[in-house]
Motif scaffolding. Sequence first.
Motif, PDB file in Angstrom:
ATOM      1  N   ARG A 102       0.867  -1.184   0.000  1.00  0.00           N
ATOM      2  CA  ARG A 102       0.000   0.000   0.000  1.00  0.00           C
ATOM      3  C   ARG A 102       0.900   1.230   0.000  1.00  0.00           C
ATOM      4  O   ARG A 102       1.299   1.726   1.046  1.00  0.00           O
ATOM      5  N   GLY A 103       1.192   1.717  -1.198  1.00  0.00           N
ATOM      6  CA  GLY A 103       2.072   2.865  -1.335  1.00  0.00           C
ATOM      7  C   GLY A 103       1.303   4.174  -1.430  1.00  0.00           C
ATOM      8  O   GLY A 103       0.105   4.249  -1.147  1.00  0.00           O
ATOM      9  N   PHE A 104       2.018   5.203  -1.849  1.00  0.00           N
ATOM     10  CA  PHE A 104       1.439   6.543  -1.948  1.00  0.00           C
ATOM     11  C   PHE A 104       0.239   6.561  -2.893  1.00  0.00           C
ATOM     12  O   PHE A 104      -0.782   7.199  -2.614  1.00  0.00           O
ATOM     13  N   THR A 105       0.353   5.839  -4.006  1.00  0.00           N
ATOM     14  CA  THR A 105      -0.735   5.802  -4.984  1.00  0.00           C
ATOM     15  C   THR A 105      -2.002   5.218  -4.390  1.00  0.00           C
ATOM     16  O   THR A 105      -3.115   5.694  -4.669  1.00  0.00           O
ATOM     17  N   THR A 106      -1.834   4.206  -3.550  1.00  0.00           N
ATOM     18  CA  THR A 106      -2.997   3.580  -2.918  1.00  0.00           C
ATOM     19  C   THR A 106      -3.760   4.577  -2.058  1.00  0.00           C
ATOM     20  O   THR A 106      -4.990   4.663  -2.109  1.00  0.00           O
ATOM     21  N   TRP A 107      -3.024   5.358  -1.265  1.00  0.00           N
ATOM     22  CA  TRP A 107      -3.685   6.318  -0.382  1.00  0.00           C
ATOM     23  C   TRP A 107      -4.305   7.460  -1.173  1.00  0.00           C
ATOM     24  O   TRP A 107      -5.343   8.013  -0.753  1.00  0.00           O
TER      25      TRP A 107
ATOM     26  N   ARG B 211      -5.706   6.967  -4.005  1.00  0.00           N
ATOM     27  CA  ARG B 211      -6.949   6.355  -4.480  1.00  0.00           C
ATOM     28  C   ARG B 211      -7.977   6.273  -3.359  1.00  0.00           C
ATOM     29  O   ARG B 211      -9.180   6.412  -3.602  1.00  0.00           O
ATOM     30  N   VAL B 212      -7.526   6.030  -2.140  1.00  0.00           N
ATOM     31  CA  VAL B 212      -8.443   6.008  -0.997  1.00  0.00           C
ATOM     32  C   VAL B 212      -9.122   7.367  -0.841  1.00  0.00           C
ATOM     33  O   VAL B 212     -10.345   7.457  -0.657  1.00  0.00           O
ATOM     34  N   LEU B 213      -8.327   8.433  -0.920  1.00  0.00           N
ATOM     35  CA  LEU B 213      -8.855   9.787  -0.779  1.00  0.00           C
ATOM     36  C   LEU B 213      -9.512  10.292  -2.054  1.00  0.00           C
ATOM     37  O   LEU B 213     -10.178  11.327  -2.038  1.00  0.00           O
ATOM     38  N   ARG B 214      -9.282   9.560  -3.152  1.00  0.00           N
ATOM     39  CA  ARG B 214      -9.741   9.976  -4.480  1.00  0.00           C
ATOM     40  C   ARG B 214      -9.266  11.398  -4.775  1.00  0.00           C
ATOM     41  O   ARG B 214     -10.051  12.298  -5.114  1.00  0.00           O
ATOM     42  N   VAL B 215      -7.967  11.577  -4.659  1.00  0.00           N
ATOM     43  CA  VAL B 215      -7.371  12.899  -4.864  1.00  0.00           C
ATOM     44  C   VAL B 215      -7.673  13.434  -6.262  1.00  0.00           C
ATOM     45  O   VAL B 215      -7.844  14.648  -6.454  1.00  0.00           O
ATOM     46  N   HIS B 216      -7.779  12.530  -7.234  1.00  0.00           N
ATOM     47  CA  HIS B 216      -8.066  12.989  -8.598  1.00  0.00           C
ATOM     48  C   HIS B 216      -9.437  13.661  -8.690  1.00  0.00           C
ATOM     49  O   HIS B 216      -9.690  14.451  -9.603  1.00  0.00           O
ATOM     50  N   GLN B 217     -10.331  13.360  -7.733  1.00  0.00           N
ATOM     51  CA  GLN B 217     -11.648  13.980  -7.742  1.00  0.00           C
ATOM     52  C   GLN B 217     -11.617  15.395  -7.165  1.00  0.00           C
ATOM     53  O   GLN B 217     -12.604  16.132  -7.275  1.00  0.00           O
ATOM     54  N   TRP B 218     -10.505  15.767  -6.539  1.00  0.00           N
ATOM     55  CA  TRP B 218     -10.417  17.103  -5.955  1.00  0.00           C
ATOM     56  C   TRP B 218     -10.506  18.200  -7.010  1.00  0.00           C
ATOM     57  O   TRP B 218     -10.839  19.341  -6.692  1.00  0.00           O
TER      58      TRP B 218
ATOM     59  N   SER C  52     -13.379  13.853   0.420  1.00  0.00           N
ATOM     60  CA  SER C  52     -12.683  12.569   0.603  1.00  0.00           C
ATOM     61  C   SER C  52     -13.325  11.758   1.717  1.00  0.00           C
ATOM     62  O   SER C  52     -13.455  10.529   1.607  1.00  0.00           O
ATOM     63  N   ALA C  53     -13.733  12.427   2.795  1.00  0.00           N
ATOM     64  CA  ALA C  53     -14.413  11.726   3.892  1.00  0.00           C
ATOM     65  C   ALA C  53     -15.701  11.080   3.386  1.00  0.00           C
ATOM     66  O   ALA C  53     -16.020   9.934   3.722  1.00  0.00           O
ATOM     67  N   VAL C  54     -16.426  11.817   2.554  1.00  0.00           N
ATOM     68  CA  VAL C  54     -17.681  11.296   2.010  1.00  0.00           C
ATOM     69  C   VAL C  54     -17.414  10.167   1.022  1.00  0.00           C
ATOM     70  O   VAL C  54     -18.138   9.166   0.996  1.00  0.00           O
ATOM     71  N   TYR C  55     -16.367  10.313   0.198  1.00  0.00           N
ATOM     72  CA  TYR C  55     -16.028   9.251  -0.748  1.00  0.00           C
ATOM     73  C   TYR C  55     -15.710   7.953  -0.009  1.00  0.00           C
ATOM     74  O   TYR C  55     -16.120   6.862  -0.427  1.00  0.00           O
ATOM     75  N   ILE C  56     -14.965   8.058   1.085  1.00  0.00           N
ATOM     76  CA  ILE C  56     -14.624   6.878   1.867  1.00  0.00           C
ATOM     77  C   ILE C  56     -15.882   6.236   2.431  1.00  0.00           C
ATOM     78  O   ILE C  56     -16.072   5.006   2.351  1.00  0.00           O
ATOM     79  N   ALA C  57     -16.748   7.062   3.018  1.00  0.00           N
ATOM     80  CA  ALA C  57     -18.003   6.532   3.564  1.00  0.00           C
ATOM     81  C   ALA C  57     -18.833   5.872   2.472  1.00  0.00           C
ATOM     82  O   ALA C  57     -19.403   4.789   2.675  1.00  0.00           O
ATOM     83  N   ASN C  58     -18.889   6.498   1.311  1.00  0.00           N
ATOM     84  CA  ASN C  58     -19.651   5.943   0.194  1.00  0.00           C
ATOM     85  C   ASN C  58     -19.065   4.608  -0.253  1.00  0.00           C
ATOM     86  O   ASN C  58     -19.809   3.648  -0.529  1.00  0.00           O
TER      87      ASN C  58
ATOM     88  N   GLU D 248     -17.101   4.756 -24.674  1.00  0.00           N
ATOM     89  CA  GLU D 248     -15.726   5.175 -24.386  1.00  0.00           C
ATOM     90  C   GLU D 248     -15.638   6.135 -23.204  1.00  0.00           C
ATOM     91  O   GLU D 248     -14.594   6.721 -22.959  1.00  0.00           O
ATOM     92  N   MET D 249     -16.729   6.279 -22.461  1.00  0.00           N
ATOM     93  CA  MET D 249     -16.781   7.245 -21.373  1.00  0.00           C
ATOM     94  C   MET D 249     -16.313   6.625 -20.068  1.00  0.00           C
ATOM     95  O   MET D 249     -16.708   5.512 -19.718  1.00  0.00           O
ATOM     96  N   HIS D 250     -15.484   7.362 -19.327  1.00  0.00           N
ATOM     97  CA  HIS D 250     -15.099   6.968 -17.982  1.00  0.00           C
ATOM     98  C   HIS D 250     -16.318   7.076 -17.080  1.00  0.00           C
ATOM     99  O   HIS D 250     -17.291   7.765 -17.384  1.00  0.00           O
ATOM    100  N   ASP D 251     -16.298   6.369 -15.949  1.00  0.00           N
ATOM    101  CA  ASP D 251     -17.422   6.431 -15.016  1.00  0.00           C
ATOM    102  C   ASP D 251     -17.724   7.862 -14.593  1.00  0.00           C
ATOM    103  O   ASP D 251     -18.867   8.232 -14.368  1.00  0.00           O
ATOM    104  N   ASP D 252     -16.679   8.673 -14.452  1.00  0.00           N
ATOM    105  CA  ASP D 252     -16.872  10.068 -14.066  1.00  0.00           C
ATOM    106  C   ASP D 252     -16.514  10.939 -15.260  1.00  0.00           C
ATOM    107  O   ASP D 252     -15.368  10.957 -15.714  1.00  0.00           O
ATOM    108  N   PRO D 253     -17.481  11.694 -15.809  1.00  0.00           N
ATOM    109  CA  PRO D 253     -17.210  12.470 -17.028  1.00  0.00           C
ATOM    110  C   PRO D 253     -16.167  13.556 -16.848  1.00  0.00           C
ATOM    111  O   PRO D 253     -15.448  13.880 -17.798  1.00  0.00           O
ATOM    112  N   LEU D 254     -16.064  14.146 -15.654  1.00  0.00           N
ATOM    113  CA  LEU D 254     -15.053  15.182 -15.450  1.00  0.00           C
ATOM    114  C   LEU D 254     -13.646  14.594 -15.446  1.00  0.00           C
ATOM    115  O   LEU D 254     -12.703  15.208 -15.946  1.00  0.00           O
TER     116      LEU D 254
END
Length: 482
Positions: free
Chosen positions: A187-192, A194-201, A238-244, A447-453
Amino acid sequence: MREGILSLHPLVVDLDGTLIHTDMLHESALRALRDNPFDTLRIPFWLLKGKASLKKNLADRTDFDATSLPYNQDLLDWLKQQRAHGRKLILCTASDHSIATAIAEHLGIFDEVMASDGATNLAGKHKAETLEERFGHAGFDYVGNSRADLAVWQCARRAVVVNGSANLARKAGGYCEVTHVLPSPGRGFTTWCRVLRVHQWMKNLLLFIPLFAAHQFTSPDTWLTLFLAFISFSLCASAVYIANDLLDLESDRQHPRKCKRPFASGLVPAWIGVALAPLLLLASLTLAQHAGGDFLPWLLFYFVVTCGYSWGLKRIILVDCLILAMLYTLRIVAGAAAAGMGLSFWLLAFSVFLFLSLAFVKRYAELEVQLLNGKQKTHGRGYYSSDAPLVQTLGIASGYAAVLVLALYLNSDAVVKLYRAPEFVWGAVPVMLFWVSWMWMRAHRGEMHDDPLVFAVKDKASLLAGIVFAGVLAIGTVGWPW
């Protein structure tokens, strides 16, 4: 993992954290929280009667899908080899007997199941005593993963250490011969991230939209306030993403891409998410107090709405997409509140229609995936795969409505006050028409990702459209130098 020496001694296998990359007690508690929230208030009273009683009560009140659990495939393949060589396999776990039986029946490789029965919690010393009484000292080999299994390895003949540390393997080797070690996935930096879904920020950059829409770029205090608001909103999200993710484990595991999320795959234990989400929310609220303005109330409203979405609103057709559009728009409203700016009707109307279209894109893409997998109904959602054409129609109509609002805005008096060359701003209309059509074309082609943004920031055509859109607005603002 190399094949062990053929032995007539039975091979006893632990379940939680060993055969599966999760803990069934934690998952049962999370399902109870999602489906029967009031049952969670009874957990302390069940626990007073013992951990075995707690597990039985949770198991009796929740259902689970044994086919979708995150199994340790490397271990499972090795166990199948051992069984093929005539080895007797026994599933021995502290999970409730009903859960262990369902898993054993699904896998079809175990000759016997030993588990907690509501009275005895078959873990640690209790498990060791039960196995020693049944097979004798050193009369079995044991596959485990935690310090609680050291008591069992003391009376086992051989040990297989799974998902354990090197230190655990050394301690197990002090009691019996360790024949195999399967290390836990890293569980490296990339994993965490993904946990926080930083790309969604990046969605939270919408907080800065009121600043740009009002052309107020020169106040350092406003930029600092919005930066604090951005970090606060991101931590809250991120807190909400984790709960979800924790409440949506089974649905994610049935999705071809979401099944790889850290909690769904078992890469990160659920208890870490349960501990991390409140800490993130606390940090978010602390920063929100320093952001000033009316930002904190809007952040709390966002949190309440997202919790409602996670707990049940996302399962109601159409309402789920309306809520998603609202959550996007709330970011703009919160940014205006933090900066102490007003919001125009035009900006709110444009945002609602545009984000509703993107919400429908997201749902349409999910329905297309379900259709390709031969599923008629999406798990955890109220949609059928046959609803995809209607969702597509609603989404395209919403997107074009957003473009219409933009065109009407460009004909208003506000444009003349804000832009030196308003005629150039009309170039934003064909750009938006192209982008909305392009997004739906890609979604239609699967060809669409799950999240359009997330898709948009990686898509070259979308990025080019964004650059042209920004360029047109910039020229309209400063004028054309000739």
